[in-house]
Design an enzyme around this catalytic site. Sequence first.
Site, PDB file in Angstrom:
ATOM      1  N   VAL A  12       0.831  -1.211   0.000  1.00 46.71           N
ATOM      2  CA  VAL A  12       0.000   0.000   0.000  1.00 46.71           C
ATOM      3  C   VAL A  12       0.865   1.261   0.000  1.00 46.71           C
ATOM      4  CG1 VAL A  12      -1.831   1.269   1.184  1.00 46.71           C
ATOM      5  CG2 VAL A  12      -1.885  -1.229   1.161  1.00 46.71           C
ATOM      6  N   GLU A 124     -10.192   6.132   5.575  1.00 46.39           N
ATOM      7  CA  GLU A 124     -11.078   5.634   4.508  1.00 46.39           C
ATOM      8  C   GLU A 124     -10.598   4.293   3.940  1.00 46.39           C
ATOM      9  OE1 GLU A 124     -14.101   7.275   3.061  1.00 46.39           O
ATOM     10  OE2 GLU A 124     -14.110   5.165   2.521  1.00 46.39           O
ATOM     11  N   VAL A 127     -11.297   0.168   5.343  1.00 49.33           N
ATOM     12  CA  VAL A 127     -12.420  -0.737   5.036  1.00 49.33           C
ATOM     13  C   VAL A 127     -12.723  -0.650   3.542  1.00 49.33           C
ATOM     14  CG1 VAL A 127     -14.833  -1.314   5.484  1.00 49.33           C
ATOM     15  CG2 VAL A 127     -13.431  -0.348   7.322  1.00 49.33           C
ATOM     16  N   GLY A 129     -10.909  -1.301   0.895  1.00 50.01           N
ATOM     17  CA  GLY A 129      -9.867  -0.872  -0.053  1.00 50.01           C
ATOM     18  C   GLY A 129     -10.239   0.445  -0.710  1.00 50.01           C
ATOM     19  N   GLY A 182      -1.081  -9.699  -4.192  1.00 48.05           N
ATOM     20  CA  GLY A 182      -0.912  -8.629  -3.206  1.00 48.05           C
ATOM     21  C   GLY A 182      -2.191  -8.296  -2.444  1.00 48.05           C
ATOM     22  N   GLU A 185      -3.070 -10.337   3.711  1.00 44.47           N
ATOM     23  CA  GLU A 185      -2.280  -9.734   4.790  1.00 44.47           C
ATOM     24  C   GLU A 185      -0.914 -10.418   4.832  1.00 44.47           C
ATOM     25  OE1 GLU A 185      -3.560  -7.102   6.851  1.00 44.47           O
ATOM     26  OE2 GLU A 185      -4.792  -7.247   5.078  1.00 44.47           O
ATOM     27  N   ASP A 196      -9.565 -10.126   9.782  1.00 47.76           N
ATOM     28  CA  ASP A 196      -9.540  -8.893   8.988  1.00 47.76           C
ATOM     29  C   ASP A 196     -10.974  -8.384   8.763  1.00 47.76           C
ATOM     30  OD1 ASP A 196      -7.941  -7.055   7.056  1.00 47.76           O
ATOM     31  OD2 ASP A 196      -9.551  -7.851   5.805  1.00 47.76           O
ATOM     32  N   LYS A 200     -12.926  -4.888  10.201  1.00 42.38           N
ATOM     33  CA  LYS A 200     -13.642  -3.955   9.324  1.00 42.38           C
ATOM     34  C   LYS A 200     -15.090  -3.774   9.757  1.00 42.38           C
ATOM     35  CE  LYS A 200     -10.541  -4.923   5.474  1.00 42.38           C
ATOM     36  NZ  LYS A 200     -10.279  -5.870   4.389  1.00 42.38           N
TER      37      LYS A 200
HETATM   38  N1  HSE Z   1      -6.074  -8.606   3.213  1.00 42.93           N
HETATM   39  C1  HSE Z   1      -7.110  -7.648   2.999  1.00 42.93           C
HETATM   40  C2  HSE Z   1      -8.159  -8.260   2.075  1.00 42.93           C
HETATM   41  C3  HSE Z   1      -6.511  -6.411   2.396  1.00 42.93           C
HETATM   42  O1  HSE Z   1      -7.871  -9.297   1.477  1.00 42.93           O
HETATM   43  O2  HSE Z   1      -9.260  -7.743   1.978  1.00 42.93           O
HETATM   44  C4  HSE Z   1      -7.421  -5.253   2.337  1.00 42.93           C
HETATM   45  O3  HSE Z   1      -7.823  -4.833   3.613  1.00 42.93           O
END
Ligand code: HSE
Length: 404
Positions: A12, A124, A127, A129, A182, A185, A196, A200
Amino acid sequence: MSKVAILGFGVVGSGVAEVLQRNGAHIDEKVHSKVELKYILDVRDFPDSPFAAYVVHDFAVIEKDPEVDIVVETIGGAKVAREFTERALSAGKSVVTSNKELVAEHGYELMKLAQEKGVSYLYEASVGGGIPIIRPLKQCLAANEITEICGILNGTTNYILTRMIRSGLPFAQALKEAQTNGYAEADPTADIEGHDACRKICILASLAFGRHIYPKEVPTEGITGVSLADVAYADSCGRKIKLLGRAIRKEDGKVRAFVAPHLVSGSAPLAGVEDVFNAITVRGNAIGDVMFYGRGAGKLPTASAVVADVMEAARNRDRPKFMDWGPGGSGVALPPLDVESPWYVRAEAAPEAIRGALGDVTFLARAGAPAGEVAVLTVSMTRGELEERLKDISLHTVFRVLED
Ligand code: HSE
């Protein structure tokens, strides 16, 4: 003029540098002032990168530089990232982050600190992306009483499930692809075990319902229990398996938040959300249902949201905008014990035993099912009632069915 420091030059962070540079003229024009990258903090050197000259290794350089007024935190985790965020805010610098773990665990204190210091703490990108969801939820839907948020919040698991559903691909291979792209995590356990998505839904629920809801208050189940057998049974009844994060506010004002795989009707909008895409549906008492959809992970989609926050911070240097919520506390969130739904059950049992235990069920079939395996959809009930009825049955899988 704003000068920016990026903490963490990973997927990122490098995307943020790229977008700042590539869209520099456009950004300056929109902000009506120059926004310039000054430092990149990382423990590593990047001699072959076009950004090599920006790299520093000591956070104090950034902390003490009065020219830097915006710090982008893309380190991840809740330790070093927390310390640097607190130090940056305390030094009077706005902080922009994509770090959902930090916001979900410590958002309330960090937002309070930002307010005390008269700077912004914006998140922002934490959550969905690249999907605009935080600002719309806080500002555009502000007139509504929100009653429910339900979303596909993790790109990696949605990618894995899509590959299992569409191509019958084994879990491990699909995960590898997500990592290569990519999306995952650093430790993909956080993706596949649902942590994750949990972070969120905590952020969305805290923002929508106004009190901090912590990950430890949110029962969380990931996708490691999803098998190709479950995928086939779901398909046989026109449904898809999706990992959903949900937060429901009942009449008592308390929030039931949870993360779990669900069977979703093939005709529901969430069923069409595939690959790395995320979608969040919000139910408000004036707007009804509204859905936000887009790329939920990946370098440039996430950088897009981060840079938009950088621009927001640069534009509002003298009057920061607060995307905040109130403190948590006991009774803000309750476990979803009273949330009824139909259930999908796969078990090792005779059909009569299942019918005897559950009453009115719909039996499902799949090619190649071993003898003794049975799968059904039940009528609506609580998890407690389901477990009580099934206490003598040997269970493989139990998933909620999302009601249409
Ligand atoms: N690892 C997270 C996903 C990255 O796959 O959604 C974005 O928050």
